[in-house]
Design an enzyme around this catalytic site. Structure first.
Site, short mmCIF file in Angstrom:
data_model
loop_
_atom_site.label_atom_id
_atom_site.label_comp_id
_atom_site.label_asym_id
_atom_site.label_seq_id
_atom_site.Cartn_x
_atom_site.Cartn_y
_atom_site.Cartn_z
N HIS A 208 0.73 -1.07 -0.05
CA HIS A 208 -0.04 -0.03 -0.17
C HIS A 208 0.89 1.35 -0.19
O HIS A 208 0.77 2.18 -0.82
CB HIS A 208 -0.86 0.01 1.06
CG HIS A 208 -1.99 0.92 1.32
ND1 HIS A 208 -2.86 1.24 0.30
CD2 HIS A 208 -2.07 2.04 2.34
CE1 HIS A 208 -3.47 2.38 0.64
NE2 HIS A 208 -3.02 2.76 1.74
N GLN B 10 3.95 1.70 -0.99
CA GLN B 10 4.48 1.67 -2.30
C GLN B 10 3.53 2.27 -3.43
O GLN B 10 3.98 3.00 -4.26
CB GLN B 10 5.32 0.33 -2.99
CG GLN B 10 6.61 -0.14 -2.09
CD GLN B 10 7.33 0.93 -2.13
OE1 GLN B 10 7.68 1.58 -3.13
NE2 GLN B 10 8.28 1.27 -0.98
N ASP B 11 2.20 1.61 -3.57
CA ASP B 11 1.52 1.99 -4.20
C ASP B 11 1.12 3.77 -4.27
O ASP B 11 1.00 4.43 -5.15
CB ASP B 11 -0.08 1.57 -4.02
CG ASP B 11 -1.17 1.82 -4.94
OD1 ASP B 11 -0.71 1.84 -6.10
OD2 ASP B 11 -2.16 2.22 -4.62
N HIS B 12 1.07 4.07 -2.86
CA HIS B 12 0.92 5.58 -2.54
C HIS B 12 2.05 6.45 -3.02
O HIS B 12 1.79 7.43 -3.79
CB HIS B 12 0.60 5.95 -1.26
CG HIS B 12 -0.67 5.78 -0.89
ND1 HIS B 12 -1.71 7.03 -0.82
CD2 HIS B 12 -1.73 4.92 -0.20
CE1 HIS B 12 -2.84 6.68 -0.46
NE2 HIS B 12 -2.89 5.26 -0.19
#
Length: 104
Positions: A77, A79-81
């Site tokens: 999550h 890394q996604d942000h």
């Protein structure tokens, strides 16, 4: 997932989101013709990305030194942000440049 890892992961989420929000603010300012505000918002977005990268670099350094770094849903999550924030900043710069041409 221990507290130390969460202390690194949460800023990734926080600063990635901050970068995205600042990029959107920059686009809206450029759309309104306020390129000074747009530049300021892009600068804030870039600063947030740098702060997030510090945490990411810390995790990468630990992994490179042979320390165990758990990959969890929180890490994914985070890394996604961060990547979404980076993409928004890059696109915002292009959109601002287009508005500058259009509004000449």
């Amino acid at each position: 997932m221990n507290d130390e890892q969460m202390a690194v992961i949460m800023p990734l989420i926080m600063y990635g989101g901050e970068a995205k929000s600042s990029a959107i603010e920059a686009i809206q300012a450029a759309k309104a013709g306020d390129f000074t505000k747009a530049d300021s918002a892009i600068q804030a977005a870039n600063e947030a990305i740098v702060k997030a990268h510090h945490g990411q670099t810390e995790l990468l350094t630990k992994a490179a030194n042979g320390e165990a770094v758990d990959v969890s849903i929180y890490m994914v999550h985070a890394q996604d942000h961060l990547m979404t924030g980076i993409a928004f900043v890059d696109l915002a710069k292009e959109i601002i440049a287009l508005y500058q041409v259009i509004q000449g």
